[in-house]
Design a protein around this motif. Structure first.
Motif, PDB file in Angstrom:
ATOM      1  N   LEU A 358      -4.731  -4.488   0.582  1.00 16.41           N
ATOM      2  CA  LEU A 358      -4.715  -4.080  -0.824  1.00 16.41           C
ATOM      3  C   LEU A 358      -3.374  -3.477  -1.211  1.00 16.41           C
ATOM      4  O   LEU A 358      -2.875  -3.698  -2.316  1.00 16.41           O
ATOM      5  N   GLY A 359      -2.782  -2.699  -0.285  1.00 16.02           N
ATOM      6  CA  GLY A 359      -1.491  -2.089  -0.577  1.00 16.02           C
ATOM      7  C   GLY A 359      -0.368  -3.110  -0.656  1.00 16.02           C
ATOM      8  O   GLY A 359       0.493  -3.041  -1.537  1.00 16.02           O
ATOM      9  N   GLU A 360      -0.370  -4.079   0.260  1.00 13.28           N
ATOM     10  CA  GLU A 360       0.691  -5.090   0.264  1.00 13.28           C
ATOM     11  C   GLU A 360       0.571  -6.032  -0.924  1.00 13.28           C
ATOM     12  O   GLU A 360       1.569  -6.551  -1.412  1.00 13.28           O
ATOM     13  N   SER A 361      -0.652  -6.281  -1.375  1.00 10.98           N
ATOM     14  CA  SER A 361      -0.842  -7.177  -2.518  1.00 10.98           C
ATOM     15  C   SER A 361      -0.563  -6.492  -3.854  1.00 10.98           C
ATOM     16  O   SER A 361      -0.417  -7.164  -4.874  1.00 10.98           O
ATOM     17  N   GLY A 362      -0.513  -5.146  -3.845  1.00 12.00           N
ATOM     18  CA  GLY A 362      -0.267  -4.414  -5.078  1.00 12.00           C
ATOM     19  C   GLY A 362      -1.536  -4.046  -5.819  1.00 12.00           C
ATOM     20  O   GLY A 362      -1.471  -3.478  -6.919  1.00 12.00           O
ATOM     21  N   ALA A 363      -2.710  -4.348  -5.246  1.00 11.91           N
ATOM     22  CA  ALA A 363      -3.971  -4.000  -5.907  1.00 11.91           C
ATOM     23  C   ALA A 363      -4.167  -2.488  -5.964  1.00 11.91           C
ATOM     24  O   ALA A 363      -4.787  -1.977  -6.905  1.00 11.91           O
ATOM     25  N   LEU A 364      -3.666  -1.767  -4.952  1.00 14.48           N
ATOM     26  CA  LEU A 364      -3.732  -0.309  -4.917  1.00 14.48           C
ATOM     27  C   LEU A 364      -2.376   0.230  -4.490  1.00 14.48           C
ATOM     28  O   LEU A 364      -1.641  -0.449  -3.756  1.00 14.48           O
ATOM     29  N   PRO A 365      -2.011   1.443  -4.905  1.00  7.53           N
ATOM     30  CA  PRO A 365      -0.779   2.052  -4.393  1.00  7.53           C
ATOM     31  C   PRO A 365      -0.883   2.219  -2.876  1.00  7.53           C
ATOM     32  O   PRO A 365      -1.954   2.589  -2.363  1.00  7.53           O
ATOM     33  N   PRO A 366       0.184   1.965  -2.117  1.00  7.35           N
ATOM     34  CA  PRO A 366       0.124   2.061  -0.652  1.00  7.35           C
ATOM     35  C   PRO A 366      -0.431   3.387  -0.120  1.00  7.35           C
ATOM     36  O   PRO A 366      -1.245   3.356   0.809  1.00  7.35           O
ATOM     37  N   PRO A 367      -0.042   4.562  -0.677  1.00  9.52           N
ATOM     38  CA  PRO A 367      -0.624   5.802  -0.133  1.00  9.52           C
ATOM     39  C   PRO A 367      -2.143   5.846  -0.271  1.00  9.52           C
ATOM     40  O   PRO A 367      -2.844   6.220   0.670  1.00  9.52           O
ATOM     41  N   LEU A 368      -2.657   5.450  -1.425  1.00  4.91           N
ATOM     42  CA  LEU A 368      -4.098   5.464  -1.649  1.00  4.91           C
ATOM     43  C   LEU A 368      -4.794   4.448  -0.754  1.00  4.91           C
ATOM     44  O   LEU A 368      -5.849   4.729  -0.162  1.00  4.91           O
ATOM     45  N   ALA A 369      -4.219   3.261  -0.640  1.00 10.41           N
ATOM     46  CA  ALA A 369      -4.850   2.199   0.144  1.00 10.41           C
ATOM     47  C   ALA A 369      -4.900   2.544   1.624  1.00 10.41           C
ATOM     48  O   ALA A 369      -5.919   2.320   2.287  1.00 10.41           O
ATOM     49  N   LEU A 370      -3.809   3.106   2.163  1.00  6.12           N
ATOM     50  CA  LEU A 370      -3.732   3.352   3.609  1.00  6.12           C
ATOM     51  C   LEU A 370      -4.467   4.614   4.025  1.00  6.12           C
ATOM     52  O   LEU A 370      -4.858   4.739   5.192  1.00  6.12           O
ATOM     53  N   TRP A 371      -4.669   5.563   3.135  1.00  5.53           N
ATOM     54  CA  TRP A 371      -5.390   6.785   3.486  1.00  5.53           C
ATOM     55  C   TRP A 371      -6.872   6.688   3.134  1.00  5.53           C
ATOM     56  O   TRP A 371      -7.617   7.659   3.281  1.00  5.53           O
ATOM     57  N   MET A 372      -7.293   5.531   2.680  1.00  2.00           N
ATOM     58  CA  MET A 372      -8.690   5.326   2.306  1.00  2.00           C
ATOM     59  C   MET A 372      -9.619   5.489   3.512  1.00  2.00           C
ATOM     60  O   MET A 372     -10.685   6.104   3.417  1.00  2.00           O
ATOM     61  N   GLY A 373      -9.216   4.952   4.668  1.00  4.66           N
ATOM     62  CA  GLY A 373     -10.034   5.072   5.871  1.00  4.66           C
ATOM     63  C   GLY A 373     -10.204   6.515   6.304  1.00  4.66           C
ATOM     64  O   GLY A 373     -11.308   6.934   6.709  1.00  4.66           O
ATOM     65  N   ASN A 374      -9.142   7.321   6.199  1.00  5.95           N
ATOM     66  CA  ASN A 374      -9.240   8.740   6.552  1.00  5.95           C
ATOM     67  C   ASN A 374     -10.123   9.504   5.578  1.00  5.95           C
ATOM     68  O   ASN A 374     -10.824  10.447   5.965  1.00  5.95           O
ATOM     69  N   ALA A 375     -10.086   9.108   4.313  1.00  4.30           N
ATOM     70  CA  ALA A 375     -10.951   9.762   3.323  1.00  4.30           C
ATOM     71  C   ALA A 375     -12.420   9.517   3.662  1.00  4.30           C
ATOM     72  O   ALA A 375     -13.254  10.438   3.565  1.00  4.30           O
ATOM     73  N   VAL A 376     -12.752   8.292   4.059  1.00  5.02           N
ATOM     74  CA  VAL A 376     -14.126   7.981   4.465  1.00  5.02           C
ATOM     75  C   VAL A 376     -14.500   8.773   5.711  1.00  5.02           C
ATOM     76  O   VAL A 376     -15.626   9.284   5.833  1.00  5.02           O
ATOM     77  N   LEU A 377     -13.543   8.916   6.636  1.00  5.25           N
ATOM     78  CA  LEU A 377     -13.792   9.667   7.866  1.00  5.25           C
ATOM     79  C   LEU A 377     -14.057  11.145   7.565  1.00  5.25           C
ATOM     80  O   LEU A 377     -14.945  11.767   8.166  1.00  5.25           O
ATOM     81  N   ILE A 378     -13.319  11.723   6.628  1.00  2.00           N
ATOM     82  CA  ILE A 378     -13.542  13.118   6.228  1.00  2.00           C
ATOM     83  C   ILE A 378     -14.929  13.279   5.615  1.00  2.00           C
ATOM     84  O   ILE A 378     -15.640  14.262   5.875  1.00  2.00           O
ATOM     85  N   LEU A 379     -15.330  12.303   4.814  1.00  5.32           N
ATOM     86  CA  LEU A 379     -16.664  12.352   4.207  1.00  5.32           C
ATOM     87  C   LEU A 379     -17.752  12.322   5.284  1.00  5.32           C
ATOM     88  O   LEU A 379     -18.731  13.083   5.225  1.00  5.32           O
ATOM     89  N   LEU A 380     -17.589  11.479   6.298  1.00  2.07           N
ATOM     90  CA  LEU A 380     -18.550  11.413   7.399  1.00  2.07           C
ATOM     91  C   LEU A 380     -18.596  12.730   8.174  1.00  2.07           C
ATOM     92  O   LEU A 380     -19.668  13.171   8.607  1.00  2.07           O
ATOM     93  N   ILE A 381     -17.438  13.348   8.353  1.00  3.62           N
ATOM     94  CA  ILE A 381     -17.387  14.639   9.052  1.00  3.62           C
ATOM     95  C   ILE A 381     -18.186  15.691   8.290  1.00  3.62           C
ATOM     96  O   ILE A 381     -18.969  16.453   8.882  1.00  3.62           O
ATOM     97  N   LEU A 382     -18.005  15.750   6.979  1.00  3.19           N
ATOM     98  CA  LEU A 382     -18.734  16.739   6.167  1.00  3.19           C
ATOM     99  C   LEU A 382     -20.242  16.508   6.206  1.00  3.19           C
ATOM    100  O   LEU A 382     -21.036  17.460   6.311  1.00  3.19           O
ATOM    101  N   VAL A 383     -20.656  15.233   6.142  1.00  3.07           N
ATOM    102  CA  VAL A 383     -22.090  14.921   6.182  1.00  3.07           C
ATOM    103  C   VAL A 383     -22.677  15.298   7.535  1.00  3.07           C
ATOM    104  O   VAL A 383     -23.748  15.934   7.613  1.00  3.07           O
ATOM    105  N   ASP A 384     -21.980  14.922   8.623  1.00  2.00           N
ATOM    106  CA  ASP A 384     -22.493  15.236   9.966  1.00  2.00           C
ATOM    107  C   ASP A 384     -22.458  16.735  10.245  1.00  2.00           C
ATOM    108  O   ASP A 384     -23.298  17.258  10.992  1.00  2.00           O
TER     109      ASP A 384
END
Length: 391
Positions: A358-384
């Motif tokens: 998504l970042g390379e295609s320009g669909a999302l800004p590279p910082p947002l696209a590449l840190w998306m996985g870490n954001a999901v991981l933080i959400l899982l940490i809070l739930v657990d």
């Protein structure tokens, strides 16, 4: 002055968990790196590029690959080690005893947080210094070794080769008086470099002597008793002949691995310098109409932010693994490895690959696209974490 009540027991608990965790990190890293090396070696040996290359060269090349991909194996190592260490803590009722003693779970997680922070700092340094150098050596040294052993490679081929803009077949191979190989009954099909797959010429020769230039990655064929046919609109012209012909050819299929990205061979400063240079060049008239400049900028930013995201994932995986271990309470190494493998390989890494796309295609800004996985991981940490506190 005596320390406050509970300080010494906490130190002993932290020391006990930390030593166990460090031991498991090294054991897990050795196991994962061994598995990765064997799988990578099998994949490398299965490629046409290494056909005829000495096994020692392939081993060295695979070792460089293993080092250059530590951003994939180190977070998995941290996650697996933390799940096992804290899962055994729960299975042996030590976590329950700590809770009964009034120790809050967050204090038990401190050793995992410490190890994860060290892994994050270490991976950030490795991605800036060691891994780019290993990736460069993996790519360049293999190219050099391929050309050093080109005659051995041709001897082991199945009497054919297909490259980007040409292909060839031969019906015999022998050595001349000087020990150099000679190809017999050789046919070349030359394709248009601009229009891929369009045949433009057919060359047949009774004899061909190859010579190699390692500096330019070119193969020169010295042909004897040659017949040539040009091809236009799918129709062959009348054949012409010549006693001899010198034919220079590129060896891109062997010399370059088109799947690897050159940005991976750059350090942090080199990536930023590349972005700056591309942005400065974008103002020129030639670059303004070329979308490849913007694409190169996005790819470079994705590489830069991807390294930061992978480094930060080590500390996140440490915390997540510790919480998951305390919740599940398993000390079976096979089950723990399977849990870590599924979480990382089928969860986190696909998110990172999708973010990179998504970042390379320009669909999302590279910082947002590449840190998306870490954001999901933080959400899982809070739930657990909430689930752990309620258990």
């Amino acid at each position: 002055m005596r320390p406050p009540i509970g300080t010494q027991p906490m130190k002993r608990l932290h020391r006990y968990i930390l030593l166990d965790l460090i031991q498991n990190v090294f054991l897990t890293l050795a196991a994962i790196m061994s598995i990765y090396f064997v799988l990578a070696l099998a994949l490398v040996l299965g490629t046409e590029r290494t056909e005829g290359v000495p096994f020692s060269v392939v081993i060295r090349h695979t070792g460089y690959m293993a080092i250059s991909n530590l951003h994939l194996t180190l977070p998995l190592t941290i996650l697996t080690a933390c799940i096992f260490c804290y899962g055994r803590l729960r299975a042996d009722q030590e976590y329950t005893a700590a809770r009964v003693s009034g120790i809050h779970p967050y204090r038990i997680l401190l050793p995992a947080l410490f190890v994860g922070a060290l892994a994050t700092l270490g991976l950030a340094w490795l991605q800036g210094e060691v891994m780019p150098a290993a990736h460069f050596k993996s790519r360049v040294e293999l190219e050099q070794d391929i050309f050093e052993h080109m005659e051995d490679i041709l001897k082991k081929k199945d009497r054919s080769h297909r490259d980007e803009d040409w292909s060839a077949e031969w019906h015999g191979l022998e050595q001349d008086a000087d020990g150099h190989i000679v190809l017999r009954q050789l046919t070349f099909w030359l394709f248009d470099g601009k229009e891929k797959g369009k045949l433009v010429r057919i060359i047949r020769a009774d004899l061909a002597k190859p010579s190699f230039d390692r500096r330019s990655n070119r193969l020169t064929m010295h042909l004897r008793k040659v017949k040539l046919k040009n091809v236009e609109d799918g129709e062959e012209s009348t054949a012409s002949s010549a006693d001899s012909l010198t034919l220079p050819l590129n060896l891109n299929a062997l010399a370059r691995d088109t799947k690897t990205k050159r940005n991976r061979s750059m350090g942090y400063e080199e990536l930023l310098t590349r972005v700056k240079r591309l942005e400065e060049g974008r103002g020129t008239e030639a670059a303004r109409s070329d979308e490849k400049v913007d694409e190169s900028i996005r790819e470079t930013w994705c590489e830069y932010h991807g390294r930061g995201a992978f480094a930060a994932s080590a500390v996140l995986f440490a915390v997540f693994g510790a919480i998951l271990g305390l919740r599940k309470g398993t000390s079976n190494r096979a089950v723990v490895f399977l849990m870590g493998f599924l979480l990382v390989m089928l969860g986190y890494y696909p998110l990172m690959m999708a973010g990179e796309s998504l970042g390379e295609s320009g669909a999302l800004p590279p910082p947002l696209a590449l840190w998306m996985g870490n954001a999901v991981l933080i959400l899982l940490i809070l739930v657990d974490w909430r689930r752990l506190l309620r258990s």
